[in-house]
Design an enzyme around this catalytic site. Structure first.
Site, mmCIF file in Angstrom:
data_model
loop_
_atom_site.group_PDB
_atom_site.id
_atom_site.type_symbol
_atom_site.label_atom_id
_atom_site.label_comp_id
_atom_site.label_asym_id
_atom_site.label_seq_id
_atom_site.Cartn_x
_atom_site.Cartn_y
_atom_site.Cartn_z
ATOM 1 N N ALA A 53 0.794 -1.242 0.000
ATOM 2 C CA ALA A 53 0.000 0.000 0.000
ATOM 3 C C ALA A 53 0.827 1.293 0.000
ATOM 4 O O ALA A 53 0.694 2.110 -0.925
ATOM 5 C CB ALA A 53 -0.987 -0.050 1.168
ATOM 6 N N ASP A 237 -4.180 -2.958 3.683
ATOM 7 C CA ASP A 237 -4.262 -2.134 2.475
ATOM 8 C C ASP A 237 -5.269 -1.006 2.648
ATOM 9 O O ASP A 237 -5.129 0.044 2.035
ATOM 10 C CB ASP A 237 -4.604 -3.013 1.279
ATOM 11 C CG ASP A 237 -3.402 -3.852 0.918
ATOM 12 O OD1 ASP A 237 -2.561 -3.372 0.153
ATOM 13 O OD2 ASP A 237 -3.257 -4.950 1.474
ATOM 14 N N ASN A 247 -6.712 -6.728 3.665
ATOM 15 C CA ASN A 247 -5.289 -7.066 3.464
ATOM 16 C C ASN A 247 -5.237 -8.249 2.495
ATOM 17 O O ASN A 247 -6.275 -8.768 2.058
ATOM 18 C CB ASN A 247 -4.609 -7.385 4.805
ATOM 19 C CG ASN A 247 -3.091 -7.429 4.675
ATOM 20 O OD1 ASN A 247 -2.491 -6.504 4.113
ATOM 21 N ND2 ASN A 247 -2.458 -8.478 5.150
ATOM 22 N N LYS A 248 -4.045 -8.649 2.166
ATOM 23 C CA LYS A 248 -3.832 -9.725 1.184
ATOM 24 C C LYS A 248 -4.736 -10.926 1.448
ATOM 25 O O LYS A 248 -4.925 -11.335 2.594
ATOM 26 C CB LYS A 248 -2.355 -10.130 1.233
ATOM 27 C CG LYS A 248 -1.921 -11.217 0.277
ATOM 28 C CD LYS A 248 -2.293 -10.953 -1.158
ATOM 29 C CE LYS A 248 -1.801 -9.623 -1.679
ATOM 30 N NZ LYS A 248 -2.462 -9.206 -2.947
HETATM 31 O O1 MRU Z 1 -1.106 -7.061 -3.852
HETATM 32 P P1 MRU Z 1 -0.028 -6.428 -3.036
HETATM 33 O O2 MRU Z 1 1.241 -7.195 -3.052
HETATM 34 O O3 MRU Z 1 0.170 -4.957 -3.349
HETATM 35 O O4 MRU Z 1 -0.602 -6.507 -1.553
HETATM 36 C C1 MRU Z 1 0.170 -6.033 -0.489
HETATM 37 C C2 MRU Z 1 -0.371 -6.370 0.817
HETATM 38 O O5 MRU Z 1 -1.428 -6.946 0.965
HETATM 39 C C3 MRU Z 1 0.400 -5.867 1.997
HETATM 40 O O6 MRU Z 1 0.347 -6.787 3.028
HETATM 41 C C4 MRU Z 1 -0.219 -4.544 2.378
HETATM 42 O O7 MRU Z 1 0.027 -3.577 1.408
HETATM 43 C C5 MRU Z 1 0.136 -4.038 3.695
HETATM 44 S S1 MRU Z 1 1.849 -3.807 3.983
HETATM 45 C C6 MRU Z 1 2.270 -2.250 3.698
#
Ligand code: MRU
Length: 344
Positions: A53, A237, A247-248
């Site tokens: 993010a 995120d 989040n992911k």
């Molecule tokens: O799809 P991505 O790799 O951009 O997803 C990232 C994540 O889900 C991170 O865990 C999230 O950005 C939080 S860490 C700053």
């Protein structure tokens, strides 16, 4: 972050050109690439050369600032508007993208002449990047207070220096605890389908000699049930006003498992990831990515060609599963997160 003994940020500006560490090449290759224009910035975000993010937010902030700096006065405002739209259409879920682009755009629009607006944009983008580094350091300090000696910590996806501008969100407390001499061990979810855990988190932990093991995404329950995990920390995120967090994909099930096994589950995120206008997780747009991320592995087809895949990139963890949210202003219960709107 230190890579091969040298300090790097994940994204930075050098003589008005944007540089990023290409995250799709790690851990095999460490490559820095230059983003010369707004199309290259959008493409780097879409293809996950820059991801996470705050890292996306910083790349986009530099992208719109660069566009302003290089635009002719005649079509300055039209170019800027298009750059903003293009950037905001890259990825829908992570809030820092919207936060950072709107901040830089507003600062430029508020400036009364174009000559000054060009430098104002660059300054505002740099400010976002620098503030993110400071925020992550504070998150690390607050989060470290939760980590006891001999703790075994589970994390999901990559929430390290690469996913931010530097230092990380979920990895920041882990870094500080390790540097303060605590004996800790990190369980790293591999994080299918893009393997941010196995590739990026493991890379960052390896570079700093922090003890860790990568586990298959479906193995966390096994280790929790055996009493081998003391806490979970992930990034976010987007966090909503009621304390839900996107989040992911896979984060939600880890949070449910943590509650079932009486393990504290923390989210670490800067205030720039909080969308105070979004009431609850139900309102967060979830990105669906190409089915080929599931159908193939290392570009080799692994599923029957007549099959199809569904590929949501994020899920929502409801506030009731979150023990606390670690921010640069302290640790808050999800129900208290609204307070941050006033004190930020
Ligand atoms: O799809 P991505 O790799 O951009 O997803 C990232 C994540 O889900 C991170 O865990 C999230 O950005 C939080 S860490 C700053």
């Amino acid at each position: 972050m230190k890579i091969k003994g040298k300090n790097y940020r994940s994204v930075w500006m050098e003589n008005n050109s944007i540089k990023i560490i290409d995250q799709t090449k790690l851990p095999e290759k460490f490559e820095i690439i230059e983003l010369k224009n707004i199309d290259e910035v959008c493409d780097a975000i879409l293809t996950m050369k820059v991801r996470g993010a705050p890292a996306i937010g910083a790349a986009a902030a530099f992208g719109i600032a660069q566009k302003a700096f290089t635009s002719a006065e005649s079509d300055f405002y039209a170019n800027l508007k298009k750059a903003k739209t293009d950037l905001l259409n890259t990825r829908p879920t992570a809030f820092d993208l919207f936060y950072a682009v709107n901040k830089v755009y507003k600062a430029i629009m508020k400036t009364d002449n174009i000559k000054n607006a060009k430098t104002v944009g660059l300054k505002e983008a740099q400010k976002f990047a620098d503030e993110n580094v400071e925020a992550c350091k504070k998150i690390g300090e607050y989060g470290d207070e939760l980590i006891k000696n001999n703790f075994r910590i589970l994390t999901h996806c990559n929430a390290g220096a690469l996913a931010t501008v530097d230092f990380g969100t979920a990895l920041a407390p882990i870094r500080i605890a390790h540097h303060n001499g605590k004996n800790i061990f990190v369980f790293v979810d591999e994080t299918r389908p893009r393997l941010q855990g196995a590739k990026l988190t493991a890379f960052e932990l390896s570079e700093e000699n922090i003890p860790h093991a990568i586990i298959a995404d479906n193995a966390a329950g096994y280790f929790m049930q055996k009493g081998e995990i003391d806490m979970v920390i992930t990034g976010a995120d987007r966090i909503t006003a009621n304390g839900d967090a996107a989040n992911k994909i896979g984060t939600y099930e880890k949070a449910v498992l943590a509650k079932e096994n009486n393990i504290p589950f923390y989210i670490a995120a800067p205030i720039s990831s909080i969308d105070f206008n979004c009431k609850s997780g139900k309102d967060i747009p979830i990105e669906f990515r190409d089915e080929n991320e599931i159908m193939t592995f290392n570009d080799i087809q692994i599923a029957p060609s007549k099959s199809h895949a569904k590929n949501p990139a994020f899920d929502i963890t409801p506030a009731k599963y979150i023990t606390g949210i670690i921010t640069e202003k302290g640790i808050f219960k999800p129900t208290e997160i609204r307070k941050l709107k006033e004190i930020k």
